[in-house]
Enzyme design. Structure first.
Site, PDB file in Angstrom:
ATOM      1  N   TRP A 139       0.881  -1.325  -0.382  1.00  0.00           N
ATOM      2  CA  TRP A 139      -0.015  -0.467   0.091  1.00  0.00           C
ATOM      3  C   TRP A 139       1.067   1.142  -0.189  1.00  0.00           C
ATOM      4  O   TRP A 139       0.775   2.522  -0.926  1.00  0.00           O
ATOM      5  CB  TRP A 139      -0.975  -0.035   1.255  1.00  0.00           C
ATOM      6  CG  TRP A 139      -1.586   1.673   1.426  1.00  0.00           C
ATOM      7  CD1 TRP A 139      -3.019   1.336   1.232  1.00  0.00           C
ATOM      8  CD2 TRP A 139      -1.279   2.369   2.249  1.00  0.00           C
ATOM      9  NE1 TRP A 139      -3.229   2.526   0.920  1.00  0.00           N
ATOM     10  CE2 TRP A 139      -2.787   3.445   2.010  1.00  0.00           C
ATOM     11  CE3 TRP A 139      -0.270   3.025   2.864  1.00  0.00           C
ATOM     12  CZ2 TRP A 139      -2.083   4.691   2.489  1.00  0.00           C
ATOM     13  CZ3 TRP A 139      -0.247   4.155   3.229  1.00  0.00           C
ATOM     14  CH2 TRP A 139      -1.253   4.615   3.326  1.00  0.00           C
ATOM     15  N   HIS A 140       2.141   1.321   0.694  1.00  0.00           N
ATOM     16  CA  HIS A 140       2.930   2.352   0.675  1.00  0.00           C
ATOM     17  C   HIS A 140       3.676   2.769  -0.195  1.00  0.00           C
ATOM     18  O   HIS A 140       3.526   3.563  -0.432  1.00  0.00           O
ATOM     19  CB  HIS A 140       3.565   2.373   2.209  1.00  0.00           C
ATOM     20  CG  HIS A 140       3.514   2.401   3.598  1.00  0.00           C
ATOM     21  ND1 HIS A 140       2.332   1.722   3.974  1.00  0.00           N
ATOM     22  CD2 HIS A 140       3.148   2.968   4.128  1.00  0.00           C
ATOM     23  CE1 HIS A 140       2.240   1.999   4.950  1.00  0.00           C
ATOM     24  NE2 HIS A 140       2.450   3.066   5.449  1.00  0.00           N
ATOM     25  N   GLY A 141       4.039   1.860  -1.019  1.00  0.00           N
ATOM     26  CA  GLY A 141       4.769   2.197  -2.544  1.00  0.00           C
ATOM     27  C   GLY A 141       4.792   1.119  -3.807  1.00  0.00           C
ATOM     28  O   GLY A 141       5.078  -0.198  -2.650  1.00  0.00           O
TER      29      GLY A 141
END
Lengths: 463, 409
Positions: A324-326
């Site tokens: 989700w973060h990257g």
């Protein structure tokens, strides 16, 4: 529009006055919705289309789920919502990542992929508002949240500007009812909002942005930095990302409070945690809660499974959180590593000193994971780990001292402030007015004299 | 939440109450700010860093001073207002290249006051902007130093650009000097306190050189009995506006170093000229015309450039055409308005050696003395002869303290 800009300093008071001058709740929500679209469209008005699509689809899906009698029909509409939202997120955020990863894998197997990647610009905050709007359809499906029949309220729930681009990610059953009910301007709530805004700016401009130059300087060329500098830069990054992200969310909470809306507290002195498990209950709380409710429990079954499955559930949840973060393998491994650390308990027990030692050990574990989070690639992260591991005190050249000195001072001030003051600016309420005003003045002086006002972008905008 | 809410009847009343609290806190913060900043500002004032042009003018009239500032842009901060304040009979106008004319060079009429506002006029736009100040000051003679870059089309700077720079520097302060330069230009020193000033203090405070200068220079009297003002250690403006390059007088560059500095800039293409800028010519003509109308005599000259660097600048591929046209055109403009013109750009023709240069663009006062003497000797009808004693100047040059120091002060 970003919080640390002159435009926002004009925008917020204008919206505030216009909002409270309106008597009808509906008109207030209209003002908030219009200003939210202005706020978001300030970056690129074309991205407004994505928010509108997402809002429209979930509004309709919510209505359909609410009016469907059969469970299969409800499931179908929930699937529509999931497909559209996750489809948009995957297209804009993960398409190139998956395409490149598949091509690399095929190449390793001796095949050659014939496709090329697209140049897709990541819309600001897409991960945040997608998760927020998804929480609505899921909650409606589960019966935890009433169907929102008023499009104005629902569209505002998706686009509410203080938390639109970097959270806190609010669940529908918490934020929507607040938007639907009549609100009053409460002086104490507004004061609390202003306090939070001041604290947020302090964290962003004084803490985060003062560390940016040193951290970026070292991390952008890790091969030319010594192990000591890399270690310092890693400590620096830990506080840079904290100041940056917590700063943003405190400003968001403060802005929302000015409009009579209470948002979730997203950080509770995370670096005072005694174990990684505790850390994840204090860091980006709204995201942890989202993953816990909708992924860990909702999708995988949480802890009500066998021991091995439980471990697997936690690891999988962290891996998805990493993704989700990257769209990069560094984030996936970062997520996995945090999943493993989640099982590491605090090593010392008993006295006050044991707690401090636990916090130190935990902080270093978290810092190790930040290396993966900050590095451009896994190979770079490995180089950094290697250089730090083989660092010797002789590398600590005198010439490097002036560049990293803020790293030694700023974190101490932040930690000291949180130990003494607690985890929220709300604690100031207990002091007399003169003491409070002195503290605010001190904060303003720090902001004017030590703040960096070069419009450094917020780190979490890229997610 | 608390008792305050019970007093509030509706949202508008709450807004008013909030506003009242805001105003009260602002007043509290303002008082605190004054209390906090007062000692800091006092410290700066005590070493002359915060003196206004008026105060410097008054001090200069009373005692021997060497004024400079580590943080304020001395050229614009001090010199522009001085055009009117000094009420000089002979006024040198131009960039830093006119800062080496000295009072003692105009000794024929002792009561004729000399002042150089060198540093205040950096381009043709500045020249245009100071016409009114010059007319109001009514000097009898102006020595106008014309710099080649004023007339290079590619190097043209418009004052609008400078003012635009300020708006960006309000939020993006790059350096103390840049900010203050723009700030002084845009607000003409009318705004005395702003966030910029706070940022300047902050940057100054974070700059180790500030503390070094502040404490090192806080003793105002030095061995010569001169009053040193400002935090800058390296030099400063004397009473007549001329600049003393203290550090370079003590440790001058070698001629090779000087030439190398200029050659590096020329080779980097900094002074490649597309042609003579027509707008700059119009501005010069307007200035000269206004002076003529106001009964002010102007002696325009092209200040010397270190000979090796000059040859590079005049090379065909760099600016050959420009250097052929420019002296001719400026001479024509001066001729049209009946003012004197002297091309002194080649130092060899004025008898100025490379050792008499502070750097490649700036000849020292010793060089300027030779230059003035030569003009007076070669042109007996020059207006300069009324004020300059050429014979005395030649003697001064022979008896100079060093190559860069004519009078030892």
């Amino acid at each position: 529009m970003v919080f640390n800009s002159l435009v926002f300093c004009i925008f917020l008071p204008l919206v505030f006055v216009a909002y409270w001058l309106c008597r009808k709740q509906k008109n207030r929500n209209r003002i908030l919705l219009a200003s939210s679209y202005v706020f978001y469209g300030w970056w690129d008005w074309r991205f407004l289309g994505l928010i509108l699509i997402s809002s429209l689809v979930d509004y309709q899906c919510g209505l359909k789920i609410g009016s469907s009698a059969a469970d299969s029909q409800k499931k179908r509409w929930l699937a529509v919502s999931l497909c559209v939202n996750l489809g948009l997120l995957c297209t804009f955020k993960y398409l190139n990542f998956f395409a490149e990863s598949t091509a690399t894998m095929l190449q390793m197997l001796g095949y050659r992929a014939g496709w090329s990647t697209l140049h897709v610009v990541l819309p600001v905050g897409i991960s945040f508002y997608t998760f927020q709007t998804l929480s609505y359809t899921i909650d409606v499906y589960r019966g935890k949240c009433d169907v929102c029949s008023k499009p104005l309220d629902f569209f505002l729930f998706v686009a509410f500007f203080p938390q639109l681009v970097a959270g806190p990610i609010e669940k529908a059953h918490i934020l929507l009812p607040q938007l639907q009910k009549a609100r009053r301007l409460e002086i104490d709530s507004a004061r609390h909002g202003l306090r939070c805004i001041l604290y947020g700016f302090l964290l962003k401009s004084v803490v985060a942005d003062n560390l940016t130059a040193f951290v970026d300087g070292v991390y952008n060329q890790p091969e030319s930095a010594s192990g000591f500098e890399l270690l310092m830069a890693t400590y620096g990054f830990a506080f840079q990302i904290y100041g940056d992200f917590a700063g943003y969310t405190w400003i968001a909470i403060g802005c929302a409070a000015l409009f009579g809306i209470r948002l979730t507290q997203n950080f509770r002195s995370p670096y005072l945690s005694e174990s990684p498990r505790e850390f994840w209950h204090r860091w980006h709380i709204s995201l942890s809660a989202w993953f816990s409710e909708y992924v860990y429990i909702g999708l995988f079954g949480g802890a009500r499974v066998s021991g091995f499955r439980h471990v697997l559930n936690i690891l999988l949840t962290f891996l998805i959180s990493g993704l989700w973060h990257g769209a990069n393998w560094t984030f996936v491994i970062w997520g996995g590593l945090n999943g493993i650390l989640y099982f590491v308990a605090a090593p010392f027990r008993g006295s006050w000193w044991s707690k401090q030692l636990n916090a130190m050990v935990c902080f270093h574990m978290i810092c190790a994971t930040w290396i993966l989070f900050r590095a451009d690639s896994v190979a770079t992260a490995m180089t950094i780990f290697e250089r730090i591991a083989y660092w010797s005190p002789t590398q600590m050249a005198a010439g490097t001292v002036p560049s990293w000195y803020p790293v030694a001072i700023i974190p101490l001030c932040v930690v000291g402030m949180e130990i003494i003051g607690g985890d929220s600016p709300g604690v100031l309420q207990q002091y007399t007015q003169t003491t409070r005003w002195l503290i605010y003045s001190l904060a303003l002086f720090a902001l004017f004299f030590l703040g960096v006002f070069d419009r450094t972008p917020y780190i979490y905008f890229q997610f | 939440m608390s008792s305050t809410n019970t007093e509030v009847v509706n949202d508008r009343q709450a807004m008013l109450l909030l506003l009242r609290h805001g105003v009260a806190f602002s007043a509290f913060f303002a008082c605190l700010t004054i209390l906090v900043l007062a000692p800091y500002r006092y410290l700066l004032r005590s070493v002359g860093e915060e003196l206004s042009a008026n105060e410097i003018c008054e001090l200069s009239a009373k005692e021997k001073v060497l004024w400079s500032s580590g943080f304020l842009s001395a050229g614009t901060h001090l010199k522009k207002p001085m055009i009117e304040k000094q009420q000089a009979t002979i006024l040198a106008v131009g960039s830093s290249r006119t800062m080496q004319f000295r009072t003692k060079m105009f000794s024929r009429i002792p009561e004729a006051k000399f002042y150089t506002v060198g540093g205040a006029v950096q381009n043709a736009v500045d020249l245009d902007n100071c016409i009114q100040n010059v007319l109001a000051a009514r000097p009898q003679l102006i020595i106008l130093g014309l710099d080649f870059w004023w007339f290079q089309a590619a190097n043209g700077i418009s004052s609008d650009d400078l003012i635009r720079d300020v708006s960006s520097s309000l939020t993006e302060t790059k350096s103390i000097r840049e900010t203050l330069d723009g700030y002084n230009r845009a607000f003409r020193l009318k705004v005395r306190f702003s966030v910029d000033r706070l940022q300047m203090y902050q940057q100054a405070w974070n700059d180790p050189r500030f503390h070094e200068r502040l404490w090192a220079e806080s003793r105002l009297d030095d061995a010569t009995g001169r009053v040193k003002l400002g935090c800058k250690k390296t030099g400063g403006f004397r009473n007549d506006g001329s600049y003393r390059y203290s550090a370079l007088i003590d440790q001058p560059f070698t001629p090779d170093q000087i030439a190398a500095q200029g050659e590096a800039l020329v080779q980097a293409g900094k002074y490649v000229a597309a042609g003579v800028d027509q707008a700059a010519c119009v501005r010069l003509a307007r200035f000269l015309h206004e002076c003529r109308k106001g009964g002010i005599e102007v002696v325009a000259l092209l200040p010397p450039i270190e000979s090796r660097v000059l040859r590079q600048l005049q090379a065909e591929d760099v600016g050959g055409e420009f250097w052929k046209q420019w002296p001719f055109i400026t001479e024509q403009i001066c001729g049209m308005t009946g003012h004197e013109f002297y091309d002194c750009s080649n130092p060899e023709l004025s008898g100025i050696s490379s050792q008499q240069f502070v750097d490649w663009l700036h000849a020292a006062d010793t060089g300027h003395a030779s230059l003035l003497a030569q003009i007076c000797e070669s042109t007996p009808a020059s207006a300069l002869n009324q004020y300059v004693d050429a014979e005395q100047l030649r003697a001064d040059v022979i008896n100079r303290v060093s190559e860069l120091d004519l009078y030892g002060d």
